[in-house]
Design an enzyme around this catalytic site. Structure first.
Site, PDB file in Angstrom:
ATOM      1  N   LYS A  45       0.863  -1.180   0.000  1.00 34.17           N
ATOM      2  CA  LYS A  45       0.000   0.000   0.000  1.00 34.17           C
ATOM      3  C   LYS A  45       0.895   1.224   0.000  1.00 34.17           C
ATOM      4  CE  LYS A  45      -4.254   1.748   0.569  1.00 34.17           C
ATOM      5  NZ  LYS A  45      -4.130   2.860  -0.384  1.00 34.17           N
ATOM      6  N   THR A  46       0.487   2.250  -0.706  1.00 37.71           N
ATOM      7  CA  THR A  46       1.294   3.468  -0.717  1.00 37.71           C
ATOM      8  C   THR A  46       1.384   4.027   0.705  1.00 37.71           C
ATOM      9  OG1 THR A  46       0.690   3.987  -2.991  1.00 37.71           O
ATOM     10  CG2 THR A  46       1.532   5.793  -1.651  1.00 37.71           C
ATOM     11  N   MET A  71     -10.462   6.253  -1.783  1.00 40.81           N
ATOM     12  CA  MET A  71      -9.962   5.684  -0.536  1.00 40.81           C
ATOM     13  C   MET A  71      -9.331   6.738   0.381  1.00 40.81           C
ATOM     14  SD  MET A  71     -10.844   2.578  -0.993  1.00 40.81           S
ATOM     15  CE  MET A  71     -10.005   1.679   0.308  1.00 40.81           C
ATOM     16  N   GLY A  72      -8.630   7.712  -0.209  1.00 42.09           N
ATOM     17  CA  GLY A  72      -7.979   8.729   0.616  1.00 42.09           C
ATOM     18  C   GLY A  72      -6.695   8.260   1.275  1.00 42.09           C
ATOM     19  N   CYS A 131      -1.881  10.202  -6.846  1.00 40.00           N
ATOM     20  CA  CYS A 131      -2.919   9.985  -5.836  1.00 40.00           C
ATOM     21  C   CYS A 131      -4.097  10.909  -6.113  1.00 40.00           C
ATOM     22  CB  CYS A 131      -2.370  10.252  -4.437  1.00 40.00           C
ATOM     23  SG  CYS A 131      -1.034   9.151  -4.023  1.00 40.00           S
ATOM     24  N   SER A 195      -5.948   4.745 -11.380  1.00 37.05           N
ATOM     25  CA  SER A 195      -7.340   4.875 -11.827  1.00 37.05           C
ATOM     26  C   SER A 195      -7.569   6.201 -12.543  1.00 37.05           C
ATOM     27  CB  SER A 195      -8.289   4.749 -10.633  1.00 37.05           C
ATOM     28  OG  SER A 195      -7.959   5.695  -9.643  1.00 37.05           O
ATOM     29  N   GLY A 248      -4.273  -1.745 -15.328  1.00 36.96           N
ATOM     30  CA  GLY A 248      -5.561  -1.183 -15.726  1.00 36.96           C
ATOM     31  C   GLY A 248      -6.378  -2.146 -16.565  1.00 36.96           C
ATOM     32  N   GLY A 249      -7.487  -2.622 -16.006  1.00 36.33           N
ATOM     33  CA  GLY A 249      -8.441  -3.423 -16.766  1.00 36.33           C
ATOM     34  C   GLY A 249      -8.022  -4.854 -17.013  1.00 36.33           C
ATOM     35  N   GLY A 270      -5.726  -4.986 -10.256  1.00 40.37           N
ATOM     36  CA  GLY A 270      -6.348  -4.247  -9.163  1.00 40.37           C
ATOM     37  C   GLY A 270      -7.787  -4.662  -8.921  1.00 40.37           C
ATOM     38  N   THR A 271      -8.716  -4.069  -9.672  1.00 43.18           N
ATOM     39  CA  THR A 271     -10.147  -4.320  -9.464  1.00 43.18           C
ATOM     40  C   THR A 271     -10.478  -5.810  -9.480  1.00 43.18           C
ATOM     41  OG1 THR A 271     -10.805  -2.165 -10.377  1.00 43.18           O
ATOM     42  CG2 THR A 271     -12.455  -3.916 -10.407  1.00 43.18           C
TER      43      THR A 271
END
Length: 311
Positions: A45-46, A71-72, A131, A195, A248-249, A270-271
């Site tokens: 995680k960053t 997410m923040g 971010c 994203s 991505g994707g 990711g997703t």
């Protein structure tokens, strides 16, 4: 024998697939699940200077074609992740890893990177310049002057293998301008893309997530064409010494194949990982190998970057 092994800088990976930062990487337990899976590596995680709770819930939602999140930057602080990857590297069976970092100011970023430089960590470092979900803070990588200023200072003291995580660019001139900045520095890799920022998804008459009145980063099927374009645009423009991680994707072996065809040396998920769990790495690896076998490719280098154009 078909192989999905790859290299980033001087590091060798048994498999080109890994998680994307933000997914299955918040805790040591989640990272160990990725470590134990068929993935070739993990990225943490960053991590910010101090731990952050992130934005209010609900801040992530699955959608018909992917996901939306704001997410923040929830995380346990960079030291938590630095300690963990440093511990792991002492295990002879451990994979090489990526430590993702960013400060909420330039000073914080330099404080973190100087601590990493002074540490015993010998793996790869990813500076997250993308971010999109911290209210009131723009994405660093859209400001080329600031990006160049940060990297100029970073490379006065930083000697470890460093790459940058990028937001999507949408204009050819921005690919040119961004590449011109990155080519000035000894970056090990760039990671395309984070994203697509500030999308909006509605169900009935209501937004799906709470922060920023529903605005959030879009991932999944929606973003693959943009991700592939960014991967290939930078493959065409960057010094050959700067490798590309495609993100991505990706939810099938075909998606991973396309990222590599566009020039990616590694591919992050990711997703789809969030939706399917770490078993996804075994499935997508098998699907990718089947495509390679069918086409007569034994290694990723046989087709990496070899996208065909219409005459």
């Amino acid at each position: 024998m078909v192989s999905t092994a790859t290299k980033i800088g001087s590091f060798t990976f048994d498999n080109c697939l890994m998680n994307a930062a933000g997914v299955y990487c918040m805790t040591r337990e989640e990272l160990l699940e990725i470590e134990a899976s068929a993935a070739g590596s993990f990225v943490t995680k960053t991590g910010t200077l101090n731990a952050r709770p992130g934005n209010p819930e609900p801040r992530y939602a699955d959608t018909l074609l992917g996901s939306i999140n704001s997410m923040g930057l929830p995380n346990h602080g960079y030291q938590y992740y630095l300690d963990f990857v440093t511990e792991l590297q002492n295990n002879p069976d451990s994979k090489p890893h990526f430590l993702s970092l960013v400060g909420l100011s330039q000073d914080e970023t330099h404080t973190i990177l100087k601590a990493v430089e002074a540490s015993d960590y010998k793996g790869l470092i990813e500076l997250n310049l993308s971010c999109p979900n911290v209210p009131g803070k723009p994405q660093i990588a859209y400001d080329f002057e600031t990006t160049e200023a940060i990297l100029t200072e970073v490379f006065t003291y930083f000697t470890k293998p460093l790459g940058v995580k990028l937001p999507p660019y949408f204009d050819i001139v921005h690919f040119d301008q961004a590449a011109a900045v990155f080519n000035k520095f000894p970056l090990t890799f760039v990671n395309c893309i984070n994203s697509i920022g500030n999308g909006l998804v509605i169900e009935d008459e209501t937004v799906l997530i709470k922060p920023k009145n529903g605005f959030g980063g879009i991932g999944g099927d929606y973003v693959k064409p943009t991700a592939l374009a960014n991967v290939h645009a930078f493959y065409q423009r960057l010094n050959p010494s700067i490798q590309i991680i495609g993100t991505g994707g990706v939810k099938t072996g075909r998606d991973a194949f396309e990222h590599i065809l566009c020039g990616a040396s590694m591919v992050q998920i990711g997703t789809a990982l969030h939706q399917e769990g770490p078993a996804i790495f075994e499935r997508i690896t098998s699907e990718l190998k089947a495509i390679m076998q069918e086409k007569g490719y034994e290694t990723l280098e046989d087709f990496r970057g070899k996208l065909n154009y219409l005459a």
